[in-house]
Scaffold this motif. Sequence first.
Motif, PDB file in Angstrom:
ATOM      1  N   LEU A 194      32.481  -9.925  38.129  1.00 29.72           N
ATOM      2  CA  LEU A 194      31.426 -10.328  38.897  1.00 29.72           C
ATOM      3  C   LEU A 194      32.004 -11.723  39.453  1.00 29.72           C
ATOM      4  N   SER A 195      32.507 -12.581  38.607  1.00 31.73           N
ATOM      5  CA  SER A 195      33.167 -13.867  39.364  1.00 31.73           C
ATOM      6  C   SER A 195      33.902 -13.589  40.316  1.00 31.73           C
ATOM      7  N   CYS A 196      34.897 -12.724  40.278  1.00 30.05           N
ATOM      8  CA  CYS A 196      35.925 -12.256  41.317  1.00 30.05           C
ATOM      9  C   CYS A 196      35.145 -11.748  42.703  1.00 30.05           C
ATOM     10  N   TRP A 197      34.207 -11.057  42.419  1.00 27.08           N
ATOM     11  CA  TRP A 197      33.388 -10.617  43.625  1.00 27.08           C
ATOM     12  C   TRP A 197      32.618 -11.933  44.153  1.00 27.08           C
ATOM     13  N   LEU A 198      32.257 -12.752  43.442  1.00 26.83           N
ATOM     14  CA  LEU A 198      31.316 -13.923  44.082  1.00 26.83           C
ATOM     15  C   LEU A 198      32.398 -14.651  44.673  1.00 26.83           C
ATOM     16  N   ALA A 210      28.847 -16.198  48.562  1.00 25.89           N
ATOM     17  CA  ALA A 210      29.692 -17.325  48.393  1.00 25.89           C
ATOM     18  C   ALA A 210      29.059 -18.556  47.722  1.00 25.89           C
ATOM     19  N   ALA A 211      27.902 -18.798  48.167  1.00 23.58           N
ATOM     20  CA  ALA A 211      27.070 -19.797  47.650  1.00 23.58           C
ATOM     21  C   ALA A 211      27.004 -19.681  46.221  1.00 23.58           C
ATOM     22  N   THR A 212      26.790 -18.412  45.592  1.00 28.84           N
ATOM     23  CA  THR A 212      26.303 -18.121  44.278  1.00 28.84           C
ATOM     24  C   THR A 212      27.593 -18.423  43.743  1.00 28.84           C
TER      25      THR A 212
END
Length: 325
Positions: A194-198, A210-212
């Motif tokens: 999930l962090s890689c996608w964000l 990108a903001a998240t």
Amino acid sequence: GTQLLRPYARGQSPSLLNFYWRRSIRVLPAYWVVLALYFLWPAWSESPHLSAPWHYLTFTFNLFVDYARNHAFSHVWSLCVEEQFYLVLPLLAILLFRKSSLRKTLITAALVIAIGIATRSWAFFHVLRPMGPDNDLYGVRYIENVYYPTWARMDGLLAGVLLAACQAFRPQAWQRLLRNGTPLFAIAVVCIALSCWLFHDRFESTDWVAATGTIIGYPLLALGLAALTLSAIGNGPFGRWRIPGASTIATIAYSLYLTHKEILNLCGTHLPARYSFETWTGLAIFITASLLVASTLYLLVEKPILKLRDRHTPTALEFLRDPAL
């Protein structure tokens, strides 16, 4: 974290002088050698522009860098975060663990996470979004205001200290965690994915993804890596495997960290185009050269200094051999 917290768990007080001595001897000699190469041998540098020498000598490069111009030795930003962390951690340990309290520890951890979220939010909404991602300096300002500053990057360090605190002060809870390696591995996969996608478009976008990622992606990634570490130490899938050569890579990891970008630059500059980094042959040459240079730096600088340190540090045998990174 373990070096500082184990004595408290035994009802003792750690020697701060010993801690700083061990950390300095572990980190500085190899670093000084590599830094000297930057200033004495221009071909060593992966970029023609260096920051001021005092930025590197005081480990404040990550706070004052002009990234639009000074790219040389830029990967030292993470070592700067670490060294600043070493200055603060003993003071926090004295405040929190002389009379250990789960409540105090959790409040402090929440405060550190909140500071990171607040500073990254301010940078995103007041510096980056007004610029817009089409601005040529957008990525530069992201690095200077979000990616490099210590106050925005404490999440991973916090996760490591919390693991050390749990191991030292809550051994039963620690053992329960280690027995749940498979669920922890699943949590790790979800958080890291999930962090890689964000993060995937953070240098070129101001959309909600990108903001998240900018605001909460870093503590999410830290949680995932902490779960992965616990899973590997415990009975998770990786905990059952022994990877040949892993201990050797871990031994030279600090020297490899210090020199890998420079070796990539030397290979790209002096090898024929058919051996570029984009080819399998070029990649193999780069990896081999990086391992050779890192091994040389370790054998000639790190290892002799570590032997000298351990010989003159009476409490050295109380600790596991501590990594630089």
